[in-house]
Design an enzyme around this catalytic site. Structure first.
Site, mmCIF file in Angstrom:
data_model
loop_
_atom_site.group_PDB
_atom_site.id
_atom_site.type_symbol
_atom_site.label_atom_id
_atom_site.label_comp_id
_atom_site.label_asym_id
_atom_site.label_seq_id
_atom_site.Cartn_x
_atom_site.Cartn_y
_atom_site.Cartn_z
ATOM 1 N N HIS A 225 11.074 40.859 66.854
ATOM 2 C CA HIS A 225 10.658 41.842 65.867
ATOM 3 C C HIS A 225 11.880 42.141 65.001
ATOM 4 O O HIS A 225 13.010 41.879 65.420
ATOM 5 C CB HIS A 225 10.188 43.107 66.607
ATOM 6 N N TYR A 226 11.681 42.707 63.830
ATOM 7 C CA TYR A 226 12.826 42.987 62.964
ATOM 8 C C TYR A 226 13.681 44.152 63.460
ATOM 9 O O TYR A 226 14.814 44.331 63.030
ATOM 10 C CB TYR A 226 12.380 43.244 61.518
#
Length: 181
Positions: free
Chosen positions: A128-129
């Site tokens: 995920h970022y």
């Protein structure tokens, strides 16, 4: 083994230095915890082959640290390049965490992510970022509750799997002594 979007991927890289434009990854390790920081599985710990020329660019600290730990010899003998190590790591992670769901977890993982982006982009994209960076809590504790810092001591082996285990334990320590439930 069960894929779960709430599981967390912890990572640590050892590198020849701190500049991803010049330096390279020489070891990668991952582990997966559940949301409560229980270790579910440890991934492959892989030395990543680099040329003698690349290893020769290391500064004194890196030479001393990675030679002393035996990592330099493991790197020279390793059959794995960046891509091999990346694919083996992703295959492990797929068993535990769907792509794009876990933040990248560890200590100072912004630095690790810079190297992943340059040398292991498929693995970087698996996260995920967001970041779960234990060093953020350490910096906040240093400023807001410095008396708790002495309660957690790191071994600083600079071996990737040891470092990740310590990161998980350190976050558990801050959860108990710093973060109010």
């Amino acid at each position: 083994m069960a894929e779960n979007q709430n599981n967390l991927i912890w990572i640590d890289l050892e590198m020849t230095g701190l500049d991803p434009e010049r330096d390279r990854i020489i070891e990668i390790a991952t582990l997966v915890t559940d949301a409560n920081l229980n270790i579910l599985a440890e991934g492959p710990v892989l030395a990543v082959h680099q040329s003698d020329e690349q290893l020769g660019l290391m500064d004194e600290w890196n030479v001393r640290t990675h030679t002393g730990s035996g990592l330099v010899e493991r790197v020279k003998a390793s059959p794995f390049n960046d891509h091999d190590a990346e694919l083996q790591t992703i295959e492990f992670l797929k068993q535990w965490v769907p792509a794009g769901t876990s933040p990248i977890c560890g200590n100072s993982v912004g630095q690790d992510r810079r190297f992943l982006f340059r040398y292991m982009p498929e693995l970087e994209a698996y996260f995920h970022y967001r970041y779960l960076d234990v060093s953020t809590l350490k910096e906040l504790a240093r400023r807001w509750k410095p008396e708790i810092l002495a309660g957690f001591k790191k071994q600083n082996t600079h071996q990737a799997l040891d470092d990740i285990r310590e990161s998980v334990a350190e976050l558990a320590y801050y959860r108990e002594h710093f973060i109010q439930k």
